[in-house]
Design an enzyme around this catalytic site. Sequence first.
Site, PDB file in Angstrom:
ATOM      1  N   GLU A   1      -4.578   6.350  43.495  1.00 13.06           N
ATOM      2  CA  GLU A   1      -4.221   5.761  44.541  1.00 13.06           C
ATOM      3  C   GLU A   1      -2.592   5.617  44.422  1.00 13.06           C
ATOM      4  O   GLU A   1      -2.181   4.414  43.917  1.00 13.06           O
ATOM      5  CB  GLU A   1      -4.987   4.528  44.829  1.00 13.06           C
TER       6      GLU A   1
ATOM      7  N   HIS B   1      -6.905  -2.115  40.696  1.00 13.64           N
ATOM      8  CA  HIS B   1      -6.303  -1.680  42.065  1.00 13.64           C
ATOM      9  C   HIS B   1      -4.959  -2.446  41.908  1.00 13.64           C
ATOM     10  O   HIS B   1      -4.475  -3.513  41.417  1.00 13.64           O
ATOM     11  CB  HIS B   1      -7.000  -2.393  43.214  1.00 13.64           C
TER      12      HIS B   1
HETATM   13  P1  PGA Z   1      -5.618   2.451  52.654  1.00 13.47           P
HETATM   14  O1  PGA Z   1      -6.125   1.663  51.379  1.00 13.47           O
HETATM   15  O2  PGA Z   1      -6.543   3.364  52.812  1.00 13.47           O
HETATM   16  O3  PGA Z   1      -5.455   1.251  53.424  1.00 13.47           O
HETATM   17  O4  PGA Z   1      -4.366   2.808  52.394  1.00 13.47           O
HETATM   18  C1  PGA Z   1      -6.697   2.187  50.002  1.00 13.47           C
HETATM   19  C2  PGA Z   1      -6.915   1.018  49.201  1.00 13.47           C
HETATM   20  O5  PGA Z   1      -6.137   0.358  49.034  1.00 13.47           O
HETATM   21  O6  PGA Z   1      -7.884   1.255  48.347  1.00 13.47           O
END
Ligand code: PGA
Length: 242
Positions: free
Chosen positions: A161, A93
């Site tokens: 992401e 992440h």
């Molecule tokens: P968010 O986070 O939906 O608050 O943007 C997603 C994540 O970091 O997995």
Amino acid sequence: MIIANWKMNGSKELIEVWLNFVSKNIKIIDGKDCIFCPPSCYIDFSKHLIEKTNQSIRLGSQELDSLLSKPLTGGITAEMLVEVGCSFVIIGHSEQRIHLNESNELLSNKLVSAIDNNLTPIYCVGETAKQKKSNQTKEVLLEQLDVIQSQIIDKCIIAYEPVWAIGTGESAEISYIEEVHSFIKEEFKNTTDFSKEISVVYGGSVNLENYKETYNSSQVDGLLIGGASLNHSTFTKIYNMS
Ligand code: PGA
């Protein structure tokens, strides 16, 4: 699959309320996993609550350590995560890449350690706003994807992401998500003899307004939801209606 990433949020009380509501109201269907990733200290507690329901909510960890040859105060191994009921683990992440300075070598080891213990890694990749602006997205993604050793690719889930979309309320446009997901899928097709298409889920400010369009895209295999997953009715709606 729809994944709730609670990050550093929650308490026993909030988890109990959330799991009670979700388990009573969610309609889990085969082939669409509902995955709950609470902070590590609540995984065991969550497992016991889930066992009391008749729902197959799956558990994922936000953390895994793989420096097995050295003592590591605070470390959590894949075996421990399996023992407390996890089937999935989030690896790479951007918040951990940035704040914990995770190197490619470390991430590669974490992926192998997860697979060796039958945990499915949800491996996060994504570019920063600056990298996007300077047209480096594909280059950055290739470098991040390169840490996955070829023999374990078929057991990984990729989470795209974009860093600039995480927690900002600014989700990526669907055309952009589709372009990137298709790039990732093609890349695996071209560079490996892995015949099945790899699953790529999207994360970054998914909410009640945008989840449908994103989930309905043929390029998107699931959603990784942070902030919006903390609300039990929002999460349940997103699962049931996507
Ligand atoms: P968010 O986070 O939906 O608050 O943007 C997603 C994540 O970091 O997995």
